[in-house]
Design a protein around this motif. Structure first.
Motif, PDB file in Angstrom:
ATOM      1  N   ASP A   1     -16.976 -44.593  57.639  1.00  0.00           N
ATOM      2  CA  ASP A   1     -16.193 -45.105  58.738  1.00  0.00           C
ATOM      3  C   ASP A   1     -16.579 -44.777  60.217  1.00  0.00           C
ATOM      4  O   ASP A   1     -16.325 -43.568  60.559  1.00  0.00           O
ATOM      5  CB  ASP A   1     -14.469 -44.838  58.616  1.00  0.00           C
TER       6      ASP A   1
ATOM      7  N   HIS B   1      -6.263 -48.655  64.673  1.00  0.00           N
ATOM      8  CA  HIS B   1      -6.494 -50.121  63.962  1.00  0.00           C
ATOM      9  C   HIS B   1      -5.660 -51.025  64.361  1.00  0.00           C
ATOM     10  O   HIS B   1      -5.557 -52.035  63.806  1.00  0.00           O
ATOM     11  CB  HIS B   1      -6.119 -49.818  62.447  1.00  0.00           C
TER      12      HIS B   1
ATOM     13  N   GLU C   1     -11.525 -53.464  60.086  1.00  0.00           N
ATOM     14  CA  GLU C   1     -10.357 -53.226  59.598  1.00  0.00           C
ATOM     15  C   GLU C   1      -9.336 -53.479  60.879  1.00  0.00           C
ATOM     16  O   GLU C   1      -9.618 -53.099  62.092  1.00  0.00           O
ATOM     17  CB  GLU C   1     -10.052 -51.691  59.460  1.00  0.00           C
TER      18      GLU C   1
ATOM     19  N   ASN D   1     -14.077 -43.792  62.632  1.00  0.00           N
ATOM     20  CA  ASN D   1     -13.485 -42.322  62.295  1.00  0.00           C
ATOM     21  C   ASN D   1     -14.617 -41.429  62.897  1.00  0.00           C
ATOM     22  O   ASN D   1     -13.913 -40.266  63.188  1.00  0.00           O
ATOM     23  CB  ASN D   1     -13.111 -42.216  60.784  1.00  0.00           C
TER      24      ASN D   1
ATOM     25  N   GLU E   1     -14.120 -42.267  51.589  1.00  0.00           N
ATOM     26  CA  GLU E   1     -14.532 -42.620  53.163  1.00  0.00           C
ATOM     27  C   GLU E   1     -13.988 -41.066  54.143  1.00  0.00           C
ATOM     28  O   GLU E   1     -12.917 -40.508  53.567  1.00  0.00           O
ATOM     29  CB  GLU E   1     -13.349 -43.677  53.651  1.00  0.00           C
TER      30      GLU E   1
ATOM     31  N   HIS F   1     -17.044 -48.790  57.840  1.00  0.00           N
ATOM     32  CA  HIS F   1     -15.822 -49.477  58.343  1.00  0.00           C
ATOM     33  C   HIS F   1     -15.988 -49.398  59.758  1.00  0.00           C
ATOM     34  O   HIS F   1     -16.484 -48.481  60.357  1.00  0.00           O
ATOM     35  CB  HIS F   1     -14.480 -48.436  57.893  1.00  0.00           C
TER      36      HIS F   1
HETATM   37 FE   LIG Z   1     -11.521 -46.689  57.519  1.00  0.00          FE
END
Ligand SMILES: [Fe+2]
Lengths: 281, 262
Positions: free
Chosen positions: A177, A223, A250, A180, A144, A208
């Protein structure tokens, strides 16, 4: 390691959190799969493994680690890897993922996902380690992209070029992600869509989605909040480009009732569905 | 800078805090170098949060601010070497106890020790404990050399304060208000030491106090002393009734799922 047969997408999943254990078993909620934090189940027994076994009997599971420290210059922790392999033998995950980062060096664990400089030196260091991990685990590793707040003066390529090169050298897959990508794009001033355009399509095994804290000048990956609109837009773009990739929501802090997360997951379903229809047209 | 040196430099700054070393400043691309503090703060916050989770009643007893200072002293002295953050924090009881100069410090140390041992029992390996039925089938000549060990979840603790009573009160308060604290349940130190037994027979962790005689006998059994030798030791206190007393305790321990045969 030769590439495994591509796993079929698992659909739309949630991170498994202890607060939801009994509700999941009693209510059989409409979640397609669960992702577990590997380290939370590297224990001898008791409730964690009891619930993992019970939930695994009803849902596909993916193991998501936070301590592999694939980018560390310290030797790989073989004892840890053997624990991961034993847990995988127990719960037969659809795949095993961790992060492209380092979490400490020497014997230390900083319990944080620190970015690497994107250099040829780092590539030459990380790629053989990925191969060793894949050998030890007997399966492909899924890596990731992390949120980052700094970049290094020595970086000579983009993050997506670095990830693509790791895929090419090792046959590993990617966990993209989307949050991200967004967080790092804001912090470093790159085009988030260029990141998504830049990763090898067939290697993206999972998405994600998560919330973050927007401080205006920069963004922190927390998160602890719902997914924001800009990340939903980027998710739609990622689905258009990469297809019906397994998607995971998440939430690690301020964990709301399960029903609230399922409502948010339904939004991911709807956005993915619409994006795929858009592509079909 | 080589990757090895970069990681050592960045890590030592995260572990020790203070001013950012010039070499690290050079390694991080401008203008975002001030964002390095996000990592510095996150390190402290994440490990402190892990210790709060591990020690909820000590946190409530101290209050979050005081606990936060204790946690930071601990984090500086004991950087994590664990893959799982759940394993972090064992030695906090010693730091919380300090020089034990006040009853309150002794209470902190014992609360922390108790919470750590409860957590250790919580996810200890599953085993099938030896049962009364299994021993009923034992040939008579096997009894004298019969030896045991503790099941992995079994923990022993001795308190010299009312730490367990305070723990109960704090748990109740935390159930009503997870953000509660600092809570001032009176600390009592004028009490005789109490031995505690913690064990997790199935999924639920249980604990109870042990009378001093039983605690001493149990510790011998857990140390692998053969049954005949255990009875022998008990003769000093129980005379002819020693074997009967040993058998009575043993039956209780087996019913509670404390023992493995070795
Ligand atoms: Fe993640």
């Amino acid at each position: 390691m030769p590439a495994a047969t591509p796993a079929r997408p698992l659909g739309f999943g949630l991170g498994l959190r202890p607060a939801h254990y009994t509700q999941i078993l009693d209510g059989k909620p409409a979640v397609d799969w669960f992702e577990v934090i590997t380290e939370n189940y590297l224990v001898g027994g008791g409730r964690p493994l009891h619930f993992l076994d019970a939930i695994r009997a009803r849902y596909p599971i993916v193991m998501h680690g936070v301590s592999l420290s694939i980018g560390s210059t310290a030797p790989l922790d073989l004892h840890y890897l053997d624990g991961v392999r034993a847990l995988a033998a127990r719960c037969q995950p659809a795949w095993i993922s961790d992060h492209l980062c380092w979490t400490g060096t020497g014997a230390h664990n900083l319990h944080d996902l620190l970015p690497l400089p994107y250099t040829e030196e780092a590539l030459a260091h990380v790629a053989p380690r990925i191969e060793k991990v894949q050998e030890r685990l007997g399966q492909q590793l899924v890596l990731e992209n992390v949120s980052s707040y700094i970049s290094y003066a020595s970086s000579a390529m983009t993050e997506w070029e670095f990830l693509s090169e790791l895929v090419r050298r090792t046959g590993c897959d990617l966990l993209l992600d989307v949050n991200n990508v967004y967080v790092s794009s804001r912090n470093h001033g790159f085009d988030a869509r260029a990141f998504i355009d830049g990763v090898p399509t067939r290697a993206v095994r999972q998405f994600h989605l998560a919330g973050h804290l927007d401080l205006g000048t920069h963004v922190i990956d927390t998160h602890d909040a719902p997914v924001c609109e800009a990340v939903w837009d980027l998710y739609a773009y990622a689905v258009e480009r990469l297809g019906p990739v397994s998607t995971l929501l998440e939430r690690d802090d301020q964990i709301p009732p399960l029903t609230e997360l399922i409502t948010e997951l339904d939004r991911a379903r709807a956005i993915s569905h619409a994006a795929l229809q858009q592509v079909a047209k | 800078m080589k990757l090895t040196d970069l990681q050592l430099l960045a890590q030592s700054h995260l572990l020790e805090g203070g001013d950012m070393p010039p070499a690290l400043q050079d390694a991080i691309a401008a203008p975002a170098s001030e964002r390095w503090t996000i990592y510095v703060e996150a390190y402290r916050l994440r490990l402190t949060a892990a210790l709060c989770t591990q020690y909820p009643t000590l946190t409530a007893r101290c209050g979050r601010a005081v606990f936060g200072e204790l946690a930071w002293r601990f984090i500086r002295a004991h950087p994590s070497t664990y893959r799982s953050i759940r394993d972090y924090g064992r030695e906090l009881a010693d730091l919380a106890h300090g020089d034990g100069a006040t009853p309150e410090l002794r209470l902190h140390g014992e609360l922390a020790r108790f919470e750590w041992l409860l957590a250790a029992a919580f996810d200890a390996p599953n085993v099938t404990a030896c049962t009364v039925t299994a021993l009923a089938e034992l040939a008579p000549d096997a009894w004298p050399t019969l030896r045991f060990a503790a099941v992995p979840s079994l923990q022993r603790l001795r308190t010299t304060t009312n730490a367990v009573a305070v723990w109960r009160a704090l748990r109740r308060a935390l159930e009503e208000d997870p953000a509660c604290g600092p809570l001032a349940e009176p600390v009592a130190t004028d009490i005789a030491p109490v031995d505690w037994l913690i064990v997790r027979p199935q999924l639920e962790t249980e604990f109870r106090s042990l009378p001093a005689n039983e605690a001493a006998a149990l510790d011998l059994a857990l140390a692998g002393v053969p049954f005949a030798a255990l009875c022998e030791t008990l003769t000093a206190t129980y005379g002819d009734a020693a074997a009967l007393q040993a058998a009575t305790w043993l039956k209780g321990w087996l019913t509670e799922g404390l023992l493995l045969r070795v």
